[in-house]
Design a protein around this motif. Sequence first.
Motif, PDB file in Angstrom:
ATOM      1  N   GLU A 195       0.826  -1.205   0.000  1.00 19.69           N
ATOM      2  CA  GLU A 195       0.000   0.000   0.000  1.00 19.69           C
ATOM      3  C   GLU A 195       0.860   1.255   0.000  1.00 19.69           C
ATOM      4  N   ARG A 196       1.958   1.237   0.757  1.00 19.40           N
ATOM      5  CA  ARG A 196       2.849   2.404   0.818  1.00 19.40           C
ATOM      6  C   ARG A 196       3.549   2.634  -0.516  1.00 19.40           C
ATOM      7  N   LEU A 197       3.966   1.585  -1.176  1.00 22.57           N
ATOM      8  CA  LEU A 197       4.608   1.719  -2.478  1.00 22.57           C
ATOM      9  C   LEU A 197       3.659   2.346  -3.498  1.00 22.57           C
ATOM     10  N   LEU A 198       2.439   1.856  -3.535  1.00 20.48           N
ATOM     11  CA  LEU A 198       1.465   2.412  -4.479  1.00 20.48           C
ATOM     12  C   LEU A 198       1.137   3.861  -4.152  1.00 20.48           C
ATOM     13  N   ARG A 199       1.122   4.189  -2.864  1.00 17.67           N
ATOM     14  CA  ARG A 199       0.870   5.576  -2.468  1.00 17.67           C
ATOM     15  C   ARG A 199       2.000   6.492  -2.935  1.00 17.67           C
ATOM     16  N   LEU A 200       3.242   6.020  -2.806  1.00 19.06           N
ATOM     17  CA  LEU A 200       4.390   6.800  -3.287  1.00 19.06           C
ATOM     18  C   LEU A 200       4.264   7.104  -4.778  1.00 19.06           C
ATOM     19  N   CYS A 201       3.869   6.108  -5.531  1.00 24.18           N
ATOM     20  CA  CYS A 201       3.732   6.294  -6.981  1.00 24.18           C
ATOM     21  C   CYS A 201       2.631   7.307  -7.295  1.00 24.18           C
ATOM     22  N   ARG A 202       1.531   7.236  -6.547  1.00 22.67           N
ATOM     23  CA  ARG A 202       0.461   8.212  -6.765  1.00 22.67           C
ATOM     24  C   ARG A 202       0.931   9.624  -6.435  1.00 22.67           C
ATOM     25  N   GLU A 203       1.663   9.752  -5.324  1.00 23.69           N
ATOM     26  CA  GLU A 203       2.141  11.070  -4.913  1.00 23.69           C
ATOM     27  C   GLU A 203       3.115  11.656  -5.932  1.00 23.69           C
ATOM     28  N   GLN A 204       3.943  10.794  -6.533  1.00 22.82           N
ATOM     29  CA  GLN A 204       4.922  11.254  -7.518  1.00 22.82           C
ATOM     30  C   GLN A 204       4.359  11.270  -8.938  1.00 22.82           C
ATOM     31  N   GLN A 205       3.096  10.866  -9.068  1.00 20.42           N
ATOM     32  CA  GLN A 205       2.388  10.866 -10.346  1.00 20.42           C
ATOM     33  C   GLN A 205       3.128  10.054 -11.414  1.00 20.42           C
ATOM     34  N   ILE A 206       3.522   8.862 -11.010  1.00 17.27           N
ATOM     35  CA  ILE A 206       4.141   7.936 -11.960  1.00 17.27           C
ATOM     36  C   ILE A 206       3.342   6.636 -11.967  1.00 17.27           C
ATOM     37  N   ASN A 207       3.512   5.872 -13.025  1.00 18.23           N
ATOM     38  CA  ASN A 207       2.792   4.604 -13.129  1.00 18.23           C
ATOM     39  C   ASN A 207       3.292   3.627 -12.073  1.00 18.23           C
ATOM     40  N   PRO A 208       2.395   2.912 -11.419  1.00 17.90           N
ATOM     41  CA  PRO A 208       2.827   1.934 -10.417  1.00 17.90           C
ATOM     42  C   PRO A 208       3.569   0.780 -11.084  1.00 17.90           C
ATOM     43  N   PRO A 209       4.424   0.096 -10.345  1.00 23.24           N
ATOM     44  CA  PRO A 209       5.181  -1.018 -10.933  1.00 23.24           C
ATOM     45  C   PRO A 209       4.302  -2.217 -11.226  1.00 23.24           C
ATOM     46  N   GLN A 210       4.764  -3.047 -12.125  1.00 30.00           N
ATOM     47  CA  GLN A 210       4.114  -4.329 -12.376  1.00 30.00           C
ATOM     48  C   GLN A 210       4.570  -5.319 -11.310  1.00 30.00           C
ATOM     49  N   ILE A 211       3.625  -5.876 -10.582  1.00 27.56           N
ATOM     50  CA  ILE A 211       3.966  -6.866  -9.559  1.00 27.56           C
ATOM     51  C   ILE A 211       3.916  -8.229 -10.218  1.00 27.56           C
ATOM     52  N   GLU A 212       5.098  -8.728 -10.551  1.00 22.50           N
ATOM     53  CA  GLU A 212       5.213  -9.949 -11.343  1.00 22.50           C
ATOM     54  C   GLU A 212       5.119 -11.212 -10.499  1.00 22.50           C
ATOM     55  N   LEU A 213       5.529 -11.098  -9.244  1.00 15.80           N
ATOM     56  CA  LEU A 213       5.414 -12.229  -8.318  1.00 15.80           C
ATOM     57  C   LEU A 213       4.764 -11.725  -7.040  1.00 15.80           C
ATOM     58  N   GLN A 214       3.817 -12.481  -6.531  1.00 21.52           N
ATOM     59  CA  GLN A 214       3.117 -12.095  -5.305  1.00 21.52           C
ATOM     60  C   GLN A 214       3.104 -13.275  -4.348  1.00 21.52           C
ATOM     61  N   PHE A 215       3.466 -13.001  -3.087  1.00 24.09           N
ATOM     62  CA  PHE A 215       3.487 -14.039  -2.068  1.00 24.09           C
ATOM     63  C   PHE A 215       2.644 -13.593  -0.871  1.00 24.09           C
ATOM     64  N   ASN A 216       2.160 -14.559  -0.124  1.00 24.83           N
ATOM     65  CA  ASN A 216       1.416 -14.264   1.096  1.00 24.83           C
ATOM     66  C   ASN A 216       2.309 -14.316   2.330  1.00 24.83           C
ATOM     67  N   GLY A 217       3.593 -14.166   2.138  1.00 26.20           N
ATOM     68  CA  GLY A 217       4.519 -14.191   3.254  1.00 26.20           C
ATOM     69  C   GLY A 217       5.739 -13.339   2.965  1.00 26.20           C
ATOM     70  N   LEU A 218       6.289 -12.738   4.007  1.00 26.01           N
ATOM     71  CA  LEU A 218       7.466 -11.890   3.860  1.00 26.01           C
ATOM     72  C   LEU A 218       8.713 -12.705   3.548  1.00 26.01           C
ATOM     73  N   HIS A 219       8.863 -13.844   4.213  1.00 20.87           N
ATOM     74  CA  HIS A 219      10.041 -14.688   4.005  1.00 20.87           C
ATOM     75  C   HIS A 219      10.149 -15.135   2.553  1.00 20.87           C
ATOM     76  N   GLU A 220       9.030 -15.564   1.994  1.00 24.89           N
ATOM     77  CA  GLU A 220       9.029 -16.023   0.605  1.00 24.89           C
ATOM     78  C   GLU A 220       9.367 -14.890  -0.357  1.00 24.89           C
TER      79      GLU A 220
END
Length: 301
Positions: free
Chosen positions: A205-230
Motif C-alpha cells: 500500500e505504501r509503495l502504491l501511495r508513493l507512486c500516486r504522490e509522484q504521479q508515476i505509473n505503479p510497478p508491475q507486480i510480477e510475483l506475489q506471495f502471502n509471506g514476507l520470508h518467501e
Amino acid sequence: MNLHALRLFYYVAVTGSVTKASEKLHISQPAISAQIRKFEKENNIKLFNIQGRGLVLTPLGNKLIKPLEKMFLIEEQVQNLIEDHHNYPEGKLRIAGNYLATSVLIPKWASLFKQKYSAVDVQITTVNSHEAIEKLINFEVDVAIYSDMGVPFANPDEFECTELYRDEYLFVVAPGHNYAFHKVTLKEIASEPFIMREEGSAARERLLRLCREQQINPPQIELQFNGLHETILAVMAGYGVSFVSSLVAEPLLKQGVLARVDVPGISSMNSILLGTRSREQQEMFVHDFIGLVIQQLDTKV
C-alpha cells in the motif's frame, strides 16, 4: 424476530440448497423448508424463488446475506469466547501480527510473557496489517501488531493504539541486479518487475501511495506471495525488486545477500503499532503483556 428461521435461511442461501443446509445443520429438509415458509408468511416477504429444481434468492433475500453473515460471525465469536473461558481457565492471549511483527518482534515478547505467565495460553496468528486490524475490531484477537496503514479506527474510544517502532521502507534487490548499490529515480525503479506481498500488506500500500504522490505509473507486480520470508527469498534468487522494512532488510544487507537501491528524495517511514481494546475491556493478562512489550522497547531487537 425469529433468529432460528433466519439462520436456516442463511445456510440455505450460502450452501445453495436445502439438502446441503440440512447436512450442515443436522436438521431435516422438511423442517427447514417449513420454518422458512413460516417466516416468510409472518413477515409478508419472499426470500426465495423456485427456478427449475433450484432456489434463487429474491432481491430482498440477497440484501439480507451480508448483515446476517456479520450477525452469525459475532455469534460464533461470542461462543468461542465462552469456550475459551472454560477451556483456558487462566486465560487465552490472542495476538495477530503482520509478517514483520511475527518474524522479528513477537517471538521474543511471547517467550518472555510465557516465562512469567506459563498458565496463560498464547495463540499467535500471522496475517497482513489490514487483516490484523480487522481481527481486533471483530473481537477475534486481544492484541494486533501491524504497520500503520494511515486509517484510524472507526470508534477510537473503544481502542488504544501505541507506536512501538519507526523504521524505513527500503528498495532491495539481489547483489547482482543492475541497480544494486546505485542511485536511481522512483520512475526508473518502478519500471522494474516487483516482488511483493498480497493486497492489504502495508509495504504494498505504501509503495502504491508513493507512486500516486509522484504521479508515476505503479510497478508491475510480477510475483506475489502471502509471506514476507518467501518474498525476500525470491528477491535473493535474483529476480525483481521489493520494498521492505529495514528491520527485515538490514541484517540481510549486512550479510551481503541483499543489496539496497538508493532512490534520492524518497523517504517512506514505517510505524509499527500495537492496537488493543480500551483498558476497561482488557483482561489483566492482556494488560500485562502490553506492559511487557513497552518495557522491551528500549531493548535491541
